[in-house]
Design an enzyme around this catalytic site. Structure first.
Site: not given
Length: 338
Positions: A14, A35, A113, A142-144, A171, A196, A219, A302
């Protein structure tokens, strides 16, 4: 123009996409990325000629130096130059980093996260932009959840949504990961899925529940949604809604978009860096009605889907734009979305 100065902490899946996203925003300046080790992402950064300044997130710089990675300074040096940080570190690290951000009076945006308690606002650019205006600490979905909320919010603003039931075909790992290895197996999580629950946190008036199934692919995720609108809406009207949304791409099975891999390949054929796609995709042929309910399927890329909402979060926290319409419009413009 006084540009907002941004730093990215964590240059992984990300983080590297966040850095690219900030670099595209003409009213922001990417001060650098931080990093801890010479990962493949950092080694690639070096081979590209260090387009972004690198700061070491820990005191021990030995590993980076031995790999010949040029370092501009330590994380605390970067924090003295920025207005806001996008924290893309592993889950739990962001909460620890928050103490440093507080020390230097720097605002921060955390990824999905992290636990919700890390931030003042659980944020989504389209669903609750105004709640993030002026906030010091925001946490992204999150991505979803990000992609799911885009689709549900799109309908909810037009006709209202009473409830949704979702199934997530998830995935199991990102491309290139080796730490999760499902072979010839699907794994079911207990219901309701956190996506949800998170949707109800962002849009509390919508009742949501869902099931998640882990699949041995990399993917992209696919989510099927069954929504109960407050007012009847035809498939044709719904299609127009989706097609008008800058962060939704309507695709057709008949055109060859057979699944997640088709969309990943198409993104590469478009020349998108790393095969990224900022939009979620909705299959036209998946939209069906059952009485008042509507059902459809969406694809979630994602690795890149949350990048636009992160740019929105900067705009809200820094009061660059005060409304959802203004903030998302600028993000979309600089990211080259319709």
């Amino acid at each position: 123009m006084n540009k907002i100065k941004v730093g990215v902490v964590g240059y992984g899946v990300i983080g590297q996409r966040l850095a690219d996203g900030v670099a595209k925003q003409e009213d922001m300046e990417l001060i650098g990325v931080a990093d801890v080790a010479p990962t493949l992402s950092i080694r690639a950064l070096k081979e590209q000629g260090m387009p972004y300044d690198l700061y070491c997130s820990i005191d021990d710089t030995t590993a980076l130096e031995q790999a010949g990675i040029p370092i501009t300074g330590k994380l605390e040096d970067m924090l003295q130059k920025v207005d806001i940080v996008l924290d893309a570190t592993s889950a739990g690290i962001g909460a620890k980093n928050k103490e440093l951000y507080k020390k230097y009076g720097v605002k921060a945006i955390f990824q999905g996260g992290e636990k919700n308690e890390v931030a003042d606002v659980f944020f989504h650019g389209y669903a609750n932009y105004e709640k993030g205006v002026g906030a010091d600490y925001l946490k992204l979905t999150s991505c979803n959840t990000t992609g799911l909320i885009r689709a549900v919010d799109c309908i909810h603003r037009e006709v209202g949504v009473e409830k949704v039931a979702i199934t997530i075909i998830r995935r199991v790992a990102d491309p290139g990961d080796y730490h999760r290895g499902l072979t010839n197996a699907l794994q079911v999580d207990k219901a309701p899925s956190h996506q949800a629950v998170d949707l109800m946190t962002i849009i509390p008036e919508v009742d949501a529940t869902g099931i998640l199934v882990h699949t041995p692919v990399t993917h992209g995720h696919i989510i099927t949604v069954v929504a109960t609108p407050k007012k009847d809406i035809s498939k044709e009207e719904l299609l127009k809604l989706f097609e008008s949304h800058p962060r939704i791409r309507v695709v057709r099975l008949a055109d060859g978009f057979l699944g997640n891999a088709s969309l990943f390949r198409y993104a590469r054929d478009l020349g998108n860096k790393r095969g990224d796609m900022y939009e979620i995709a909705i299959w036209e042929e998946s939209i069906v009605k059952s009485g008042k309910d509507i059902m459809f399927a969406i694809n979630i890329p994602q690795e890149s889907v949350v990048i636009p909402e992160n740019m929105d979060a900067i705009r809200a926290a820094m009061k660059m734009q005060l409304t959802r319409e203004e903030g998302t419009k600028m993000t979309n413009q600089y990211l080259g979305m319709k």
